[in-house]
Scaffold this motif. Structure first.
Motif, PDB file in Angstrom:
ATOM      1  N   ARG A  68       0.827  -1.211   0.000  1.00 32.04           N
ATOM      2  CA  ARG A  68       0.000   0.000   0.000  1.00 32.04           C
ATOM      3  C   ARG A  68       0.861   1.260   0.000  1.00 32.04           C
ATOM      4  O   ARG A  68       1.969   1.274   0.542  1.00 32.04           O
ATOM      5  CB  ARG A  68      -0.859   0.052   1.268  1.00 32.04           C
ATOM      6  N   TYR A  69       0.317   2.341  -0.557  1.00 33.29           N
ATOM      7  CA  TYR A  69       0.925   3.655  -0.379  1.00 33.29           C
ATOM      8  C   TYR A  69       0.705   4.095   1.053  1.00 33.29           C
ATOM      9  O   TYR A  69      -0.336   3.801   1.625  1.00 33.29           O
ATOM     10  CB  TYR A  69       0.265   4.680  -1.301  1.00 33.29           C
ATOM     11  N   PRO A  70       1.685   4.835   1.602  1.00 35.61           N
ATOM     12  CA  PRO A  70       1.421   5.434   2.917  1.00 35.61           C
ATOM     13  C   PRO A  70       0.320   6.487   2.785  1.00 35.61           C
ATOM     14  O   PRO A  70       0.046   6.959   1.680  1.00 35.61           O
ATOM     15  CB  PRO A  70       2.740   6.090   3.300  1.00 35.61           C
ATOM     16  N   GLN A  71      -0.281   6.843   3.909  1.00 34.30           N
ATOM     17  CA  GLN A  71      -1.259   7.927   3.891  1.00 34.30           C
ATOM     18  C   GLN A  71      -0.488   9.240   3.735  1.00 34.30           C
ATOM     19  O   GLN A  71       0.371   9.553   4.569  1.00 34.30           O
ATOM     20  CB  GLN A  71      -2.005   7.931   5.226  1.00 34.30           C
ATOM     21  N   ALA A  72      -0.739   9.979   2.684  1.00 33.25           N
ATOM     22  CA  ALA A  72      -0.011  11.230   2.453  1.00 33.25           C
ATOM     23  C   ALA A  72      -0.163  12.122   3.680  1.00 33.25           C
ATOM     24  O   ALA A  72      -1.243  12.247   4.245  1.00 33.25           O
ATOM     25  CB  ALA A  72      -0.548  11.931   1.211  1.00 33.25           C
ATOM     26  N   GLY A  73       0.944  12.704   4.104  1.00 32.92           N
ATOM     27  CA  GLY A  73       0.902  13.568   5.280  1.00 32.92           C
ATOM     28  C   GLY A  73       1.027  12.809   6.590  1.00 32.92           C
ATOM     29  O   GLY A  73       1.062  13.429   7.653  1.00 32.92           O
ATOM     30  N   ASN A  74       1.109  11.517   6.538  1.00 32.00           N
ATOM     31  CA  ASN A  74       1.320  10.679   7.726  1.00 32.00           C
ATOM     32  C   ASN A  74       0.545  11.173   8.969  1.00 32.00           C
ATOM     33  O   ASN A  74       1.136  11.432  10.025  1.00 32.00           O
ATOM     34  CB  ASN A  74       2.815  10.605   8.069  1.00 32.00           C
ATOM     35  N   PRO A  75      -0.798  11.324   8.840  1.00 28.29           N
ATOM     36  CA  PRO A  75      -1.561  11.970   9.920  1.00 28.29           C
ATOM     37  C   PRO A  75      -1.502  11.255  11.271  1.00 28.29           C
ATOM     38  O   PRO A  75      -1.539  11.912  12.312  1.00 28.29           O
ATOM     39  CB  PRO A  75      -3.001  11.995   9.388  1.00 28.29           C
ATOM     40  N   ASN A 262       7.950   6.194   4.482  1.00 26.58           N
ATOM     41  CA  ASN A 262       7.278   4.968   4.044  1.00 26.58           C
ATOM     42  C   ASN A 262       6.426   4.335   5.144  1.00 26.58           C
ATOM     43  O   ASN A 262       6.520   4.688   6.319  1.00 26.58           O
ATOM     44  CB  ASN A 262       8.288   3.994   3.432  1.00 26.58           C
ATOM     45  N   ILE A 263       5.620   3.392   4.730  1.00 30.37           N
ATOM     46  CA  ILE A 263       4.588   2.850   5.616  1.00 30.37           C
ATOM     47  C   ILE A 263       5.177   2.101   6.820  1.00 30.37           C
ATOM     48  O   ILE A 263       4.674   2.206   7.945  1.00 30.37           O
ATOM     49  CB  ILE A 263       3.634   1.967   4.764  1.00 30.37           C
ATOM     50  N   LEU A 264       6.292   1.397   6.636  1.00 22.57           N
ATOM     51  CA  LEU A 264       6.902   0.687   7.767  1.00 22.57           C
ATOM     52  C   LEU A 264       7.606   1.663   8.709  1.00 22.57           C
ATOM     53  O   LEU A 264       7.623   1.466   9.923  1.00 22.57           O
ATOM     54  CB  LEU A 264       7.887  -0.378   7.271  1.00 22.57           C
ATOM     55  N   ALA A 265       8.191   2.707   8.135  1.00 22.80           N
ATOM     56  CA  ALA A 265       8.829   3.734   8.958  1.00 22.80           C
ATOM     57  C   ALA A 265       7.789   4.381   9.874  1.00 22.80           C
ATOM     58  O   ALA A 265       8.029   4.597  11.067  1.00 22.80           O
ATOM     59  CB  ALA A 265       9.489   4.784   8.075  1.00 22.80           C
ATOM     60  N   GLU A 266       6.622   4.671   9.327  1.00 23.17           N
ATOM     61  CA  GLU A 266       5.584   5.305  10.140  1.00 23.17           C
ATOM     62  C   GLU A 266       5.130   4.372  11.265  1.00 23.17           C
ATOM     63  O   GLU A 266       5.006   4.792  12.424  1.00 23.17           O
ATOM     64  CB  GLU A 266       4.394   5.706   9.258  1.00 23.17           C
ATOM     65  N   GLU A 267       4.916   3.112  10.948  1.00 18.11           N
ATOM     66  CA  GLU A 267       4.509   2.150  11.981  1.00 18.11           C
ATOM     67  C   GLU A 267       5.603   2.009  13.044  1.00 18.11           C
ATOM     68  O   GLU A 267       5.320   1.940  14.242  1.00 18.11           O
ATOM     69  CB  GLU A 267       4.227   0.777  11.358  1.00 18.11           C
ATOM     70  N   ALA A 268       6.845   1.948  12.593  1.00 21.84           N
ATOM     71  CA  ALA A 268       7.967   1.806  13.525  1.00 21.84           C
ATOM     72  C   ALA A 268       8.040   3.016  14.461  1.00 21.84           C
ATOM     73  O   ALA A 268       8.234   2.877  15.671  1.00 21.84           O
ATOM     74  CB  ALA A 268       9.275   1.655  12.751  1.00 21.84           C
ATOM     75  N   ALA A 269       7.852   4.210  13.903  1.00 23.65           N
ATOM     76  CA  ALA A 269       7.929   5.430  14.710  1.00 23.65           C
ATOM     77  C   ALA A 269       6.802   5.455  15.748  1.00 23.65           C
ATOM     78  O   ALA A 269       7.021   5.812  16.911  1.00 23.65           O
ATOM     79  CB  ALA A 269       7.854   6.658  13.807  1.00 23.65           C
ATOM     80  N   LEU A 270       5.601   5.061  15.341  1.00 22.75           N
ATOM     81  CA  LEU A 270       4.464   5.044  16.280  1.00 22.75           C
ATOM     82  C   LEU A 270       4.756   4.097  17.444  1.00 22.75           C
ATOM     83  O   LEU A 270       4.520   4.437  18.612  1.00 22.75           O
ATOM     84  CB  LEU A 270       3.191   4.593  15.550  1.00 22.75           C
ATOM     85  N   ALA A 271       5.309   2.928  17.122  1.00 25.84           N
ATOM     86  CA  ALA A 271       5.612   1.953  18.177  1.00 25.84           C
ATOM     87  C   ALA A 271       6.765   2.445  19.055  1.00 25.84           C
ATOM     88  O   ALA A 271       6.754   2.263  20.274  1.00 25.84           O
ATOM     89  CB  ALA A 271       5.956   0.605  17.549  1.00 25.84           C
TER      90      ALA A 271
END
Ligand SMILES: *Cc1c(COP(=O)(O)O)cnc(C)c1O
Length: 373
Positions: A68-75, A262-271
């Protein structure tokens, strides 16, 4: 100005004078070159504990989302950071590492050939390279001989066309931190067109009292840059964030490549943000080991700059092996640290805090090299 290209391989003059990025020595290269089984790298200020197990699990669990594409703007990450730091979400900007934030600041806030930017010397290598790429004059004034900050001197090179001023605190490569009250006074003295950017990549290792974040409301011309590369152990994931004046954050979001995080970077940062134990353990370890390494080096006669960060700058005692020999002697023994010739500091070396065992090995090798002579 006209500049006619003659060939399909001609490039912009700024680009033609670029040298290729000199990557640090890799563990694999050194292991092969010296026939070593074990090599430790203490050269890039990475987290000694690696990736937190909780974050690693999330990255694995979410790998299937990579189509999937990440959500633009990584809200989601914007919201999480806003609530973590108790700032309005409109002030947060995320980039593919702080590197992207720095690059975009030049491109958004400085007109080529018109505006200039200022920083101390030496400074993080990316400020001058991205200034050059943007066609922006980069002015530097030297740090004091003990690597503390003279803000009056920096102010001397600021003029009404200075649109960016960079201050790194704690600083790289010295590890020195500036007093936030001094930075605040500098911010107040800047002309109206200038944005002060305080790079706080290492601030977690210095303690909360060293950050400009609590002072931003009183100093609206100031921005803070942070990263997931150091205390959160995610350098390879490339996640930088910043707290900016809302109008600027808005422009940066408009021009940023929509999916740069990217999508995994965003998930990693949230965790990683949620993993308080890992962060606290990293900070406690770094602060204790920083003291131990500093005292160990001093006991061997080295000069060490007092560090508020996860690395230390030191130079070997006079009359023995110099920085160059120390660096190569350590390589031979499988310990990679950072030479600082490219920072204009050929007598100095930088080593980051590793695991306890890695730090022991480093100190033991330094002792061997000093005793050999
Ligand atoms: C490591 C470092 C950063 C972080 O850069 P990323 O692109 O986020 O990895 C920023 N500024 C300085 C001075 C650094 O040393």
């Amino acid at each position: 100005m006209t500049l006619r290209f003659r060939s399909f391989t001609d490039v912009r003059p700024e680009v033609a004078s670029f040298e290729s990025y000199e990557p640090g020595l890799s563990i694999a290269e050194i292991a092969e070159r010296y026939g070593l089984e074990k090599v430790v790298k203490l050269a890039s200020n990475e987290n000694p504990f690696g990736v937190s197990p909780k974050v690693l699990k999330v990255i694995r669990d979410k790998a299937g989302e990579a189509f999937r594409y990440p959500q633009a703007g990584n809200p989601r990450l914007v919201k999480a950071l806003a609530s973590f730091y108790k700032v309005d979400a409109s002030r947060i900007f995320l980039g593919n590492g702080s590197d992207e934030v720095i690059d975009l600041l030049f491109r958004v806030r400085a007109v080529p050939g018109v505006h200039n930017a200022v920083a101390f010397k030496p400074c993080f290598g990316l400020y001058p390279t991205q200034a050059k790429m943007a066609g922006v004059e980069f002015r530097q004034v030297p740090l004091n001989p003990d690597f503390t900050f003279d803000f009056d001197k920096l102010l001397d090179v600021v003029d009404e066309d200075t649109t960016l001023a960079f201050v790194t605190s704690p600083d790289n490569p010295s590890g020195r931190a500036a007093d936030p009250e001094d930075i605040a006074r500098f911010a107040d003295a800047l002309p109206p067109a200038c944005l002060l950017v305080v790079d706080e990549a290492y601030t977690e290792f210095a303690g909360a009292q060293c950050s400009m974040l609590p002072l931003l409301d009183k100093h609206p011309n100031t921005a803070v840059m942070r990263t997931f590369s150091k205390v959160y152990g995610l350098a390879g994931m490339r996640i930088g964030y910043s707290v900016l004046p809302p109008a600027l954050a808005d422009y940066l979001w408009r021009v940023r490549l929509p999916f740069s995080l990217n999508i995994l970077a965003e998930e990693a940062a949230l965790a990683a943000l949620e993993d308080v134990d890992f962060r606290d353990r990293t900070i406690r370890h770094v602060q204790a080991e920083r003291k131990r390494i500093t005292e160990g080096l001093q006991a061997m006669g080295c000069e060490v700059v007092p560090s508020m960060s996860n690395f230390m700058m030191f130079r070997p005692p006079n009359g023995g092996p110099g920085a160059r020999e120390m660096h190569s002697g350590l390589l031979l023994r499988g310990v990679i640290i950072r030479a600082l010739r490219s920072y204009g500091l050929p007598e100095w070396l930088r080593v980051n805090v590793g695991t306890t065992e890695e730090n022991d090995l480093f100190l033991q090798c330094v002792r061997q090299i000093l005793e050999e002579k």
